[in-house]
Write a protein that holds these residues in place. Structure first.
Motif, PDB file in Angstrom:
ATOM      1  N   UNK A   1      38.723  43.600  33.724  1.00 13.86           N
ATOM      2  CA  UNK A   1      39.542  43.471  34.930  1.00 13.86           C
ATOM      3  C   UNK A   1      39.209  42.191  35.687  1.00 13.86           C
ATOM      4  N   UNK A   2      37.921  41.872  35.808  1.00 19.27           N
ATOM      5  CA  UNK A   2      37.529  40.638  36.493  1.00 19.27           C
ATOM      6  C   UNK A   2      37.971  39.419  35.708  1.00 19.27           C
ATOM      7  N   UNK A   3      37.922  39.510  34.394  1.00 17.28           N
ATOM      8  CA  UNK A   3      38.376  38.393  33.566  1.00 17.28           C
ATOM      9  C   UNK A   3      39.867  38.132  33.789  1.00 17.28           C
ATOM     10  N   UNK A   4      40.644  39.196  33.818  1.00 15.04           N
ATOM     11  CA  UNK A   4      42.082  39.075  34.063  1.00 15.04           C
ATOM     12  C   UNK A   4      42.347  38.461  35.435  1.00 15.04           C
TER      13      UNK A   4
ATOM     14  N   UNK B   1      35.798  36.015  34.141  1.00 19.08           N
ATOM     15  CA  UNK B   1      35.183  36.504  35.370  1.00 19.08           C
ATOM     16  C   UNK B   1      33.847  35.825  35.620  1.00 19.08           C
ATOM     17  N   UNK B   2      33.089  35.598  34.560  1.00 14.96           N
ATOM     18  CA  UNK B   2      31.807  34.908  34.698  1.00 14.96           C
ATOM     19  C   UNK B   2      31.969  33.501  35.235  1.00 14.96           C
ATOM     20  N   UNK B   3      32.981  32.795  34.748  1.00 13.61           N
ATOM     21  CA  UNK B   3      33.246  31.434  35.224  1.00 13.61           C
ATOM     22  C   UNK B   3      33.631  31.451  36.701  1.00 13.61           C
ATOM     23  N   UNK B   4      34.388  32.455  37.092  1.00 11.79           N
ATOM     24  CA  UNK B   4      34.774  32.619  38.496  1.00 11.79           C
ATOM     25  C   UNK B   4      33.543  32.779  39.376  1.00 11.79           C
TER      26      UNK B   4
END
Length: 60
Positions: A30-33, A43-46
């Protein structure tokens, strides 16, 4: 993601929550999206971008 544009944290959190609870995705998915919708690779890059921004600005 352009360094001059600050991510929309509220939109990120809302999108991730909807994708997780209504879409049945894991939190990581979900965070990746949500991150990809704001121009990040994952999401990690964010979260890395946001942590670096806060650190450089002395907000943390």
């Amino acid at each position: 993601m352009s360094a001059s544009r600050i991510p929309d944290i509220e939109a990120f959190e809302e999108r991730a929550a909807i994708a997780e609870y209504d879409g049945g995705l894991t939190r990581l998915q979900a965070e990746s999206l949500a991150a990809q919708e704001q121009g990040f690779a994952s999401g990690g890059a964010y979260w890395r971008w946001l942590a670096e921004y806060v650190s450089k600005r002395g907000l943390g």
